[in-house]
Design an enzyme around this catalytic site. Structure first.
Site, PDB file in Angstrom:
ATOM      1  NE  ARG A  53      -3.090   0.126   3.113  1.00 18.03           N
ATOM      2  CZ  ARG A  53      -2.444   0.199   4.278  1.00 18.03           C
ATOM      3  NH1 ARG A  53      -1.739   1.265   4.578  1.00 18.03           N
ATOM      4  NH2 ARG A  53      -2.489  -0.807   5.138  1.00 18.03           N
ATOM      5  CE1 TYR A 105     -16.561  13.163 -15.380  1.00 18.10           C
ATOM      6  CE2 TYR A 105     -16.286  12.869 -13.012  1.00 18.10           C
ATOM      7  CZ  TYR A 105     -16.532  12.342 -14.264  1.00 18.10           C
ATOM      8  OH  TYR A 105     -16.752  10.998 -14.397  1.00 18.10           O
ATOM      9  CG  ASP A 177     -10.136  17.535 -13.590  1.00 13.17           C
ATOM     10  OD1 ASP A 177      -9.430  17.006 -14.475  1.00 13.17           O
ATOM     11  OD2 ASP A 177     -11.169  17.014 -13.144  1.00 13.17           O
ATOM     12  CE  LYS A 202     -12.805   9.788 -17.862  1.00  8.07           C
ATOM     13  NZ  LYS A 202     -13.131  10.962 -17.100  1.00  8.07           N
TER      14      LYS A 202
END
Ligand SMILES: *Cc1c(COP(=O)(O)O)cnc(C)c1O
Length: 391
Positions: A53, A105, A177, A202
């Site tokens: 992790r 978004y 963003d 994306k």
């Protein structure tokens, strides 16, 4: 992941950074480290890796190339773009506030409203296509400006340098963003932003086969906090997903060139089409907005939206449904940035949760259609559009 600021060209860095040959075998592409833990040779003796992790070499390789492409020093990757956005919000104390652009978004808007509202977060939305509204929206509790440019689905632009200067004067940090532009077209840290956020699902991944998110910064203090959040909250990106995204990034430069060229061809074709009322495309902006594009972006991007001209014989939604059913190359799907062309209907897909009144006020009507233009042959895309738009 820290890196030296060696500034070779973008495509060279995309291919090589984080991809030094594996020291054990010379493998040109370093292996995927599928391990949850690391064996220690004695108490307190390890190679800097203790538990998956906290650290994974495949993840770090991706973080190295991302820091390089965004001209940052530190990058942190997460299980999705939303997990990356959440990591940034964790930097705020309960009761502190955010100022965000209104064309946000949908998932980020939902995170602000449905999750962080109950942490007493004070969120204000403003039109960020000018700087005056920001100035008056900043309140005593505001600590972060969250901005997206170009915006979804109307592809408006915000002046990152100017808005960042206003935000910094009032003591706010700035997160951009950068999903729609990708680091190939725009580097917000160079324009003063403190944090860059990506949905790597994306353009960075680029093949519609993996989800991931990233946060990049130059600020060591912010990096330390993000590293803590990444390990403490645990929304990390798995090694195989990190490897897939890293593989995608190696072709980002040539994909973006083709996305931009195809989108320009599509936008110009639509602008001449009788069935179209208006085309939304950064390349068609004028005046101040166009000057912003030229200043902060290297090209106009791969996204194009348009509204259908209607003659009143059918409702806007019927007209959109008729057109959307006729595409054969473009796929009707959520998401963007993959090699395949996608078409979407913002009013019922990405922006369905926005109240109809707000949608209409912003121009997200039922006859608006959004395209993520892929890297196929342009004539095939134009023919598909003509077929879909034929009455
Ligand atoms: C898709 C997207 C997100 C969310 O990313 P996921 O990877 O789907 O969690 C955030 N911002 C923008 C602009 C996006 O397009």
């Amino acid at each position: 992941m820290d890196r030296d600021p060696v500034m070779r060209g973008f495509a060279t860095r995309a291919v090589h950074d984080g991809q030094a040959p594996d020291p054990a075998t010379g493998a040109t592409v370093p292996p995927v480290y599928l391990t949850s833990t690391y064996t220690q040779s004695g108490l307190g003796s390890h190679h800097g890796y203790e538990y998956g992790r906290g650290d994974n070499p495949t993840r770090e390789a991706l973080e190295t190339v991302l820091a390089s492409l965004e001209h940052g020093r530190f990058a942190f990757v997460f299980a999705s773009g939303m997990a990356a956005a959440d990591a940034v919000l964790r930097l705020l104390e309960p009761g502190q506030g955010i100022v965000a652009g209104e064309d946000l978004y949908g998932g980020v808007y939902r995170l602000f409203e449905r999750v962080y509202r109950s942490h007493r977060m004070d969120t204000r939305y403003v039109d960020l296509t000018a700087s005056d509204p920001l100035q008056s929206a900043i309140g005593p509790r505001s600590r972060l400006l969250w901005l997206e440019t170009p915006t979804n689905p109307l592809l408006q632009v915000a002046d990152i340098a100017e808005l960042t200067a206003v935000a910094h004067r009032h003591g706010l940090r700035v997160a951009v963003d950068n999903t729609f532009a990708s680091p190939y077209l725009q580097n917000p840290l160079d324009l003063g932003a403190d944090l860059v956020v990506h949905s790597m699902t994306k353009y960075l991944g680029g093949h519609s086969d993996v989800l991931g998110g990233a946060v990049i910064t130059r600020d060591p203090a912010l990096a330390e906090q993000l590293r803590f959040v990444q390990n403490a909250m645990g929304a990390i990106l798995g090694p195989f997903d990190a490897w897939l995204i890293h593989r995608g990034i190696k072709t980002l430069a040539i994909r973006m060139e083709r996305h931009c060229a195809n989108a320009r061809g599509v936008a110009q074709h639509l602008a001449r089409h009788r069935g179209i009322e208006r085309v939304y495309y950064p390349g068609f902006l004028e005046g101040r907005a166009r000057a912003i594009v030229t200043r902060q972006m290297r090209d106009d991007g791969g996204m194009v939206s348009f509204s259908l001209a209607t003659d009143g014989r059918e409702s806007d939604r019927e007209a959109a449904a008729r057109v959307l059913a006729r595409f054969r190359v473009f796929s009707l799907a959520e998401s963007l940035g993959g090699v395949e062309s996608l078409v979407g209907h913002p009013a019922t897909m990405t922006h369905a949760s926005m109240p109809a009144e707000d949608r209409m006020r912003r121009g997200i009507t039922d006859r608006l259609i959004r395209l993520s233009v892929g890297i196929e042959d342009l004539p095939d895309l134009l023919e598909d559009l003509d077929h879909a738009l034929a009455l």
